[in-house]
Enzyme design. Sequence first.
Site, short mmCIF file in Angstrom:
data_model
loop_
_atom_site.label_atom_id
_atom_site.label_comp_id
_atom_site.label_asym_id
_atom_site.label_seq_id
_atom_site.Cartn_x
_atom_site.Cartn_y
_atom_site.Cartn_z
N SER A 1 -123.62 -13.32 24.93
CA SER A 1 -125.12 -12.88 25.48
C SER A 1 -125.68 -11.84 26.27
O SER A 1 -126.17 -10.70 24.97
CB SER A 1 -125.53 -13.81 26.50
OG SER A 1 -126.89 -14.36 26.55
N ASP B 1 -125.13 0.54 18.72
CA ASP B 1 -126.18 1.33 17.44
C ASP B 1 -126.73 2.20 17.69
O ASP B 1 -126.77 3.16 16.46
CB ASP B 1 -127.80 -0.02 17.26
CG ASP B 1 -126.72 -1.23 16.75
OD1 ASP B 1 -126.13 -1.47 16.04
OD2 ASP B 1 -127.62 -2.32 17.26
N LYS C 1 -122.59 -14.48 20.58
CA LYS C 1 -124.74 -15.64 20.77
C LYS C 1 -125.42 -14.97 20.47
O LYS C 1 -126.25 -13.80 22.00
CB LYS C 1 -124.14 -16.22 22.47
CG LYS C 1 -125.13 -16.92 22.45
CD LYS C 1 -124.93 -17.27 24.04
CE LYS C 1 -126.55 -18.01 24.60
NZ LYS C 1 -127.19 -17.92 25.58
#
Length: 329
Positions: free
Chosen positions: A286, A297, A311
Amino acid sequence: MFLRILILAVYLWIPGCLWATSNLALKLRVLNEVLLFVREKYVEEVDPSKLMDGAIEGMLERLDPHSEYQSPEERARMTEKLRGDYEGIGIAFEIRNGILTVISPIEGGPSYKLGIKAGDQIVKIDGKSAIGIKEREVFERLRGPKGTKVHVSIRRAGVDSLLEFTIVRDKIPIRSVPYAYILRPGVGYVRITRFGSRTGEELEAALDSLEAEGMEKLILDLRSNPGGLFTAAIDVAEKFLPSGSIVTYTKGRDPEVDEEYVAEAEPDEVHPYYPIIVLINHASASASEIVSGALQDWDRALIAGQRSFGKGLVQHQFALSDGGALLLT
């Protein structure tokens, strides 16, 4: 008096809707019939409220593993956990063979200051037996407003008689950044165990302290961190990302939940561009995945360890009329 379920069928004159609402009304009628049969004919007396809780939980289990119903008590405990503190005696506990056992006193808390130890067994609370106590009762009997008192009788290994303690309840912090230290010259280590309302504040203090000690590289440990508040993940990520960087976005069937979450920290609030390694494992989920994913990223950190839990879902919380909540993906 029998529990009745109000069945309301709304007929919309749109192709397919009439059948769908009629079918739903039939299913609700069947649920009502099953409930009444169980109330009247089952071999043992049952609590209708628990049956309905089970029906709600069963319905949500058909959706995904993360949508859930929280009873009022569960919602209160979750809110408390994410808030970052509670008022009580300050112990981590477990019920072992029906006996309330101290796993560890929370450092700096009232139990810790009185000398209560790991392994101590609380056998009486305010003079009444605690043998066979349930977890819900532990919260009810040991927690309470700051400044109030509770008396416990403790059985300790190697001590023949019971030990008696009168504990003055206090505010107990639930830290989400329990460890932050210089691992070796220039290398800092920070452990985040959960994402709560104070995680950003705790992390900020830890980073400031380590940077003052000469930290030039950071190991951010998110292993076995199950997540928590979505907003806390954004708060943590934007400490390392320039303003305007997309941290994450949500997309669902309802366009109202489609949203981009962007780092908004001022330039002087973003920490120096030192190398970062983020540690994760199978139990990192999460909010942990949001932070590690965003830093990866934007080439801000190297991710090391194991594949995370996976998740890629966010739950929205909806308050319910009984005081509970629906967490819906």
